[in-house]
Motif scaffolding. Structure first.
Motif, PDB file in Angstrom:
ATOM      1  N   ILE A  16       4.214 -11.055   0.519  1.00 23.31           N
ATOM      2  CA  ILE A  16       4.127  -9.952   1.482  1.00 23.31           C
ATOM      3  C   ILE A  16       4.449  -8.627   0.802  1.00 23.31           C
ATOM      4  O   ILE A  16       3.764  -7.617   1.018  1.00 23.31           O
ATOM      5  CB  ILE A  16       5.085 -10.187   2.672  1.00 23.31           C
ATOM      6  N   ILE A  17       5.479  -8.625  -0.035  1.00 29.47           N
ATOM      7  CA  ILE A  17       5.838  -7.398  -0.756  1.00 29.47           C
ATOM      8  C   ILE A  17       4.685  -6.951  -1.649  1.00 29.47           C
ATOM      9  O   ILE A  17       4.313  -5.767  -1.670  1.00 29.47           O
ATOM     10  CB  ILE A  17       7.112  -7.613  -1.591  1.00 29.47           C
ATOM     11  N   ASN A  18       4.097  -7.884  -2.377  1.00 32.11           N
ATOM     12  CA  ASN A  18       2.987  -7.544  -3.274  1.00 32.11           C
ATOM     13  C   ASN A  18       1.808  -6.963  -2.503  1.00 32.11           C
ATOM     14  O   ASN A  18       1.207  -5.956  -2.914  1.00 32.11           O
ATOM     15  CB  ASN A  18       2.537  -8.774  -4.054  1.00 32.11           C
ATOM     16  N   GLU A  51       0.437  -3.130  -2.744  1.00 37.41           N
ATOM     17  CA  GLU A  51      -0.956  -2.920  -3.130  1.00 37.41           C
ATOM     18  C   GLU A  51      -1.654  -2.013  -2.127  1.00 37.41           C
ATOM     19  O   GLU A  51      -2.443  -1.134  -2.489  1.00 37.41           O
ATOM     20  CB  GLU A  51      -1.685  -4.258  -3.224  1.00 37.41           C
ATOM     21  N   LEU A  52      -1.345  -2.200  -0.838  1.00 33.06           N
ATOM     22  CA  LEU A  52      -1.975  -1.426   0.224  1.00 33.06           C
ATOM     23  C   LEU A  52      -1.515   0.021   0.234  1.00 33.06           C
ATOM     24  O   LEU A  52      -2.300   0.931   0.514  1.00 33.06           O
ATOM     25  CB  LEU A  52      -1.668  -2.087   1.575  1.00 33.06           C
ATOM     26  N   ARG A  53      -0.241   0.241  -0.089  1.00 33.55           N
ATOM     27  CA  ARG A  53       0.357   1.550   0.146  1.00 33.55           C
ATOM     28  C   ARG A  53       0.743   2.295  -1.124  1.00 33.55           C
ATOM     29  O   ARG A  53       1.119   3.474  -1.060  1.00 33.55           O
ATOM     30  CB  ARG A  53       1.602   1.396   1.040  1.00 33.55           C
ATOM     31  N   ARG A  54       0.661   1.659  -2.259  1.00 38.78           N
ATOM     32  CA  ARG A  54       1.156   2.263  -3.506  1.00 38.78           C
ATOM     33  C   ARG A  54       0.492   3.597  -3.807  1.00 38.78           C
ATOM     34  O   ARG A  54       1.148   4.577  -4.172  1.00 38.78           O
ATOM     35  CB  ARG A  54       0.941   1.300  -4.672  1.00 38.78           C
ATOM     36  N   THR A  80      17.177   3.317   4.079  1.00 39.79           N
ATOM     37  CA  THR A  80      16.554   2.014   4.175  1.00 39.79           C
ATOM     38  C   THR A  80      15.200   2.131   4.861  1.00 39.79           C
ATOM     39  O   THR A  80      14.794   3.207   5.311  1.00 39.79           O
ATOM     40  CB  THR A  80      17.466   1.001   4.895  1.00 39.79           C
ATOM     41  N   SER A  81      14.503   1.013   4.911  1.00 37.75           N
ATOM     42  CA  SER A  81      13.183   0.952   5.512  1.00 37.75           C
ATOM     43  C   SER A  81      12.855  -0.523   5.723  1.00 37.75           C
ATOM     44  O   SER A  81      13.699  -1.399   5.489  1.00 37.75           O
ATOM     45  CB  SER A  81      12.145   1.612   4.591  1.00 37.75           C
ATOM     46  N   HIS A  82      11.654  -0.819   6.167  1.00 39.14           N
ATOM     47  CA  HIS A  82      11.230  -2.216   6.256  1.00 39.14           C
ATOM     48  C   HIS A  82      11.292  -2.841   4.863  1.00 39.14           C
ATOM     49  O   HIS A  82      10.914  -2.219   3.871  1.00 39.14           O
ATOM     50  CB  HIS A  82       9.811  -2.297   6.818  1.00 39.14           C
ATOM     51  N   TRP A  83      11.757  -4.081   4.791  1.00 40.69           N
ATOM     52  CA  TRP A  83      11.993  -4.718   3.495  1.00 40.69           C
ATOM     53  C   TRP A  83      10.754  -4.767   2.602  1.00 40.69           C
ATOM     54  O   TRP A  83      10.873  -4.701   1.380  1.00 40.69           O
ATOM     55  CB  TRP A  83      12.557  -6.131   3.684  1.00 40.69           C
ATOM     56  N   ALA A  84       9.567  -4.874   3.202  1.00 37.13           N
ATOM     57  CA  ALA A  84       8.360  -5.008   2.389  1.00 37.13           C
ATOM     58  C   ALA A  84       7.975  -3.715   1.682  1.00 37.13           C
ATOM     59  O   ALA A  84       7.223  -3.744   0.699  1.00 37.13           O
ATOM     60  CB  ALA A  84       7.195  -5.498   3.250  1.00 37.13           C
TER      61      ALA A  84
END
Length: 230
Positions: free
Chosen positions: A206-208, A212-215, A122-126
């Motif tokens: 927030i997910i989007n 976008e920032l980390r993809r 698991t990880s942070h939901w976002a």
């Protein structure tokens, strides 16, 4: 014969989320006969996302062998993708650790080092679903255990993770006693602490934004992992 202290090795890095580390560390500090080692490239203070610093206790090169390897999360996790020394440190420590663990996006550092391939985590939901790029099976739970991997979800779940680890190491009685000692008895003023409780549109925004920032960084690190065969 005197039993050797349990060695808990924590990887620090700039822009670590301080509660990802300090929450579990408070529990670690109460483990019977345990020593916590805070490792980074050098012994200079490491700036957290809260603006203040944590001072490492050892360098990556001098760090003792881990019985428990722990990686907290934070924006700085994604900078570790291009830090070959740090990733090799994780692989070396993991090769003899009893438990390989993380909280929040710390799971991405483990994944980039090839230590979660084929595991549930698991990880942070976002950021959670992006773990799939590393061959990890994302699980939306507060704490996930798969064999000798234990991962915690976002930030405050690190405290829950630490109690799960305590119970695995010392049994539930000691874990419960530590919980009582630090009065861990959550009663949040708002029930808005998970995506299931929040406005779905806001959650998706927030997910989007996070993806976008980390993809790009995640994609490049996953490709590098596949290329090296770790």
């Amino acid at each position: 014969m005197t039993q050797e202290p349990l060695s808990v090795v924590v990887l620090l890095f700039p822009n670590v989320t301080q509660l990802d580390f300090t929450g579990p560390a408070q529990v670690f500090s109460m483990f019977p006969n345990a020593r916590v080692h805070l490792a980074w490239h050098n012994l200079e203070p490491v700036k957290t996302d809260a603006g203040w610093c944590i001072v490492p206790t050892t360098t990556l090169g001098d760090c003792p062998a881990a019985d428990v390897l722990f990686v907290p999360g934070g924006a700085g996790t994604f900078d570790l993708f291009t830090d070959g020394t740090a990733l090799e440190f994780l692989r070396t420590q993991a090769s003899h650790a009893r438990w390989i663990t993380s909280v929040c996006t710390g799971s991405f550092a483990l994944a980039a080092a090839g230590l979660l391939t084929g595991y549930q985590a698991t990880s942070h939901w976002a950021s959670l679903q992006m773990l799939e790029e590393f061959g990890v099976v994302p699980v939306s739970k507060r704490v996930v255990r798969d064999r000798n991997r234990i991962t915690g979800a976002g930030v405050t779940s690190g405290i829950d993770f630490a109690f799960v680890l305590a119970a695995e190491l010392y049994g539930s009685e000691i874990a419960r006693n530590i919980q009582l000692a630090i009065e861990y008895d959550p009663e949040p003023p708002f029930y808005h602490g998970s995506p299931s409780q929040a406005d779905p549109q806001y959650v998706q925004e927030i997910i989007n934004a996070t993806h976008e920032l980390r993809r790009s960084a995640v994609h490049n690190a996953a490709h590098a992992l596949l290329s090296t065969g770790h």
